[in-house]
Scaffold this motif. Structure first.
Motif, short mmCIF file in Angstrom:
data_model
loop_
_atom_site.label_atom_id
_atom_site.label_comp_id
_atom_site.label_asym_id
_atom_site.label_seq_id
_atom_site.Cartn_x
_atom_site.Cartn_y
_atom_site.Cartn_z
N LEU A 8 0.84 -1.20 0.00
CA LEU A 8 0.00 0.00 0.00
C LEU A 8 0.87 1.25 0.00
CD1 LEU A 8 -2.63 -0.88 2.75
CD2 LEU A 8 -2.85 -1.16 0.28
N HIS A 9 0.36 2.29 -0.63
CA HIS A 9 0.99 3.61 -0.59
C HIS A 9 -0.06 4.57 -0.06
CE1 HIS A 9 3.79 6.74 -1.49
NE2 HIS A 9 2.98 7.33 -2.35
N VAL A 10 0.25 5.30 0.98
CA VAL A 10 -0.70 6.20 1.63
C VAL A 10 -0.27 7.63 1.37
CG1 VAL A 10 -1.79 6.84 3.81
CG2 VAL A 10 -1.14 4.46 3.40
N LYS A 11 -1.23 8.44 0.91
CA LYS A 11 -0.97 9.86 0.65
C LYS A 11 -1.93 10.73 1.44
CE LYS A 11 0.77 9.50 -4.09
NZ LYS A 11 0.68 10.12 -5.41
N ALA A 34 -0.49 7.63 -10.49
CA ALA A 34 0.46 7.05 -11.43
C ALA A 34 1.19 5.88 -10.78
CB ALA A 34 1.45 8.09 -11.90
N GLY A 35 1.23 4.75 -11.47
CA GLY A 35 1.91 3.57 -10.97
C GLY A 35 1.07 2.68 -10.09
N TYR A 36 -0.18 3.06 -9.84
CA TYR A 36 -1.06 2.27 -8.97
C TYR A 36 -2.39 1.99 -9.67
CZ TYR A 36 2.29 3.17 -5.35
OH TYR A 36 3.45 3.22 -4.64
N GLU A 37 -2.86 0.79 -9.52
CA GLU A 37 -4.12 0.37 -10.15
C GLU A 37 -5.34 0.72 -9.29
OE1 GLU A 37 -4.49 -1.10 -13.19
OE2 GLU A 37 -2.35 -0.74 -13.46
N LYS A 38 -5.18 0.71 -7.98
CA LYS A 38 -6.32 0.84 -7.07
C LYS A 38 -6.16 2.05 -6.17
CE LYS A 38 -6.74 -4.16 -7.09
NZ LYS A 38 -6.57 -5.38 -6.30
N ASN A 138 8.91 4.13 2.44
CA ASN A 138 8.41 4.33 3.79
C ASN A 138 9.43 5.20 4.53
OD1 ASN A 138 6.71 4.16 5.94
ND2 ASN A 138 7.53 2.24 6.70
N PRO A 139 9.09 6.41 4.99
CA PRO A 139 7.75 6.98 4.91
C PRO A 139 7.35 7.33 3.49
CG PRO A 139 9.27 8.59 5.82
CD PRO A 139 10.04 7.32 5.64
N PRO A 140 6.02 7.34 3.23
CA PRO A 140 5.54 7.64 1.88
C PRO A 140 5.99 9.03 1.42
CG PRO A 140 3.78 6.74 3.23
CD PRO A 140 4.94 7.02 4.15
#
Length: 141
Positions: A8-11, A34-38, A138-140
């Motif tokens: 997961l990437h959290v913004k 960008a770079g993420y499907e979901k 990490n951190p994002p």
């Protein structure tokens, strides 16, 4: 594998901030997927002091980085509904979620209060998954 953090990437979408005391819309950062499907937004409420306030949610998407081409996301491209992501004065300290399955790169979440004269605390994060390249930093960033 039970690890979730590396998938997961959290913004930051809406930062925790001083209470909103009027009907000014609370607008998120523009989220680049960008770079993420979901993608899913998690909306967190704190204390909602007004006794009759309601909060509607709108999700917009587009292909321009500044969202100059922003359009409301069609219902067919949402997981969940904007109505279910909305909340009212009795929903203190709760979390709502709204997912996106559309084709656009950029998204923006707007929460609009109505009848709000009390203190309202709201924040939100965008959670991205199914990255093409991984694991995310990490951190994002």
């Amino acid at each position: 594998m039970r690890d979730l953090a590396n998938h997961l990437h959290v913004k930051r979408a809406i930062s925790p901030a001083a209470a909103v005391t009027d009907n000014t819309a609370i607008v998120s950062q523009i989220i680049d997927r960008a770079g993420y499907e979901k993608l899913m937004f998690a909306i967190s409420t704190g204390s909602l002091a007004d006794a009759d306030a309601t909060f509607t949610v709108l999700l917009e998407h587009g292909d321009a980085a500044n969202l100059s081409d922003a359009a409301a996301v069609p219902d067919a491209q949402l997981t969940g509904t904007e109505a279910l992501a909305g909340f009212g004065f009795g929903d203190d300290d709760e979390v709502r979620k709204l997912g996106y399955v559309g084709p656009r790169r950029y998204l923006r979440l707007t929460i609009t209060p109505a009848n709000n004269t009390g203190n309202v605390f709201v924040s939100a994060v965008a959670i991205l998954a199914s990255g093409r390249y991984g694991p995310p930093a990490n951190p994002p960033v």
